[in-house]
Design an enzyme around this catalytic site. Structure first.
Site, PDB file in Angstrom:
ATOM      1  N   CYS A  40      59.932  24.252  85.881  1.00 49.96           N
ATOM      2  CA  CYS A  40      58.823  24.393  84.929  1.00 49.96           C
ATOM      3  C   CYS A  40      57.748  25.244  85.595  1.00 49.96           C
ATOM      4  O   CYS A  40      58.016  25.910  86.593  1.00 49.96           O
ATOM      5  CB  CYS A  40      58.310  23.036  84.434  1.00 49.96           C
ATOM      6  N   ASN A  54      55.694  22.453  88.445  1.00 48.42           N
ATOM      7  CA  ASN A  54      56.555  21.455  89.082  1.00 48.42           C
ATOM      8  C   ASN A  54      55.821  20.135  89.325  1.00 48.42           C
ATOM      9  O   ASN A  54      55.995  19.480  90.341  1.00 48.42           O
ATOM     10  CB  ASN A  54      57.143  22.010  90.382  1.00 48.42           C
ATOM     11  N   CYS A 102      55.067  18.135  86.113  1.00 53.60           N
ATOM     12  CA  CYS A 102      55.231  17.346  84.880  1.00 53.60           C
ATOM     13  C   CYS A 102      56.677  17.348  84.400  1.00 53.60           C
ATOM     14  O   CYS A 102      57.416  16.390  84.609  1.00 53.60           O
ATOM     15  CB  CYS A 102      54.330  17.876  83.755  1.00 53.60           C
ATOM     16  N   ARG A 103      57.098  18.439  83.761  1.00 52.88           N
ATOM     17  CA  ARG A 103      58.408  18.476  83.109  1.00 52.88           C
ATOM     18  C   ARG A 103      59.574  18.470  84.084  1.00 52.88           C
ATOM     19  O   ARG A 103      60.503  17.658  83.939  1.00 52.88           O
ATOM     20  CB  ARG A 103      58.502  19.704  82.201  1.00 52.88           C
ATOM     21  N   SER A 104      59.566  19.367  85.047  1.00 52.41           N
ATOM     22  CA  SER A 104      60.738  19.451  85.935  1.00 52.41           C
ATOM     23  C   SER A 104      60.888  18.230  86.838  1.00 52.41           C
ATOM     24  O   SER A 104      62.025  17.788  87.071  1.00 52.41           O
ATOM     25  CB  SER A 104      60.758  20.758  86.732  1.00 52.41           C
ATOM     26  N   ASP A 124      54.729  21.575  77.331  1.00 51.70           N
ATOM     27  CA  ASP A 124      54.068  21.145  78.560  1.00 51.70           C
ATOM     28  C   ASP A 124      53.062  20.041  78.215  1.00 51.70           C
ATOM     29  O   ASP A 124      52.102  20.282  77.495  1.00 51.70           O
ATOM     30  CB  ASP A 124      53.356  22.326  79.207  1.00 51.70           C
TER      31      ASP A 124
END
Length: 149
Positions: A7, A10, A12-14, A120
């Site tokens: 993401c 690095n 939140c999402r990933s 995001d």
């Protein structure tokens, strides 16, 4: 199989995708995450991401943000990107067609080409993090189904 979740920062999402995927794959799989920017390098995931994962019995609190590197193209079999901008950044680092084929949009794996971006949640609230978690879980399940065929 070695999989990298990517993401922007690095945090939140990933990290969430990494945590989810690690709970679903055999131990011989290597799962990691990275970001296309180094702004948060060395930091733990966002507290809301840590809490959302913990709500589902997943501990991502020890993860540390790191940027995507050239070595990742040699190390990983697949690199799943959370949105189109992240995808474009990662593909631009690829040096050849073989490396470019390793890069994919995460949600395209689910077959959702119309809404292929994982939003995001950074600017949102806990509900946004939960919504992203649910999308990531769906995507991880689809990836595993494809890999283990």
């Amino acid at each position: 199989m070695k999989i990298l979740m990517v993401c922007l920062g690095n945090i939140c999402r990933s990290p969430l995708a990494e945590g989810i995927m690690k709970t679903k794959v055999p131990e011989n799989f290597v799962i990691d995450s990275a970001g296309t920017i180094s702004m948060h390098e060395g930091e733990h995931p966002d507290k809301r991401a840590i809490q959302t994962a913990a709500n589902h019995g997943i501990d991502i609190s020890r993860q540390r943000s790191r940027p995507v590197t050239r070595a990742d193209f040699e190390t990983f079999d697949k690199m799943y990107c959370m949105d189109i901008d992240v995808y474009a950044d990662v593909v631009s680092k690829a040096e050849n067609a073989t490396e470019r084929r390793k890069v994919a949009l995460f949600l395209e794996t689910v077959g959702d080409h119309k809404n292929a971006e994982v939003p995001d949640p950074y600017w949102g609230d806990m509900k946004d993090f939960e919504d992203v978690f649910q999308l990531l879980e769906k995507g991880c399940n689809a990836i595993i189904e494809q890999i283990l065929k």
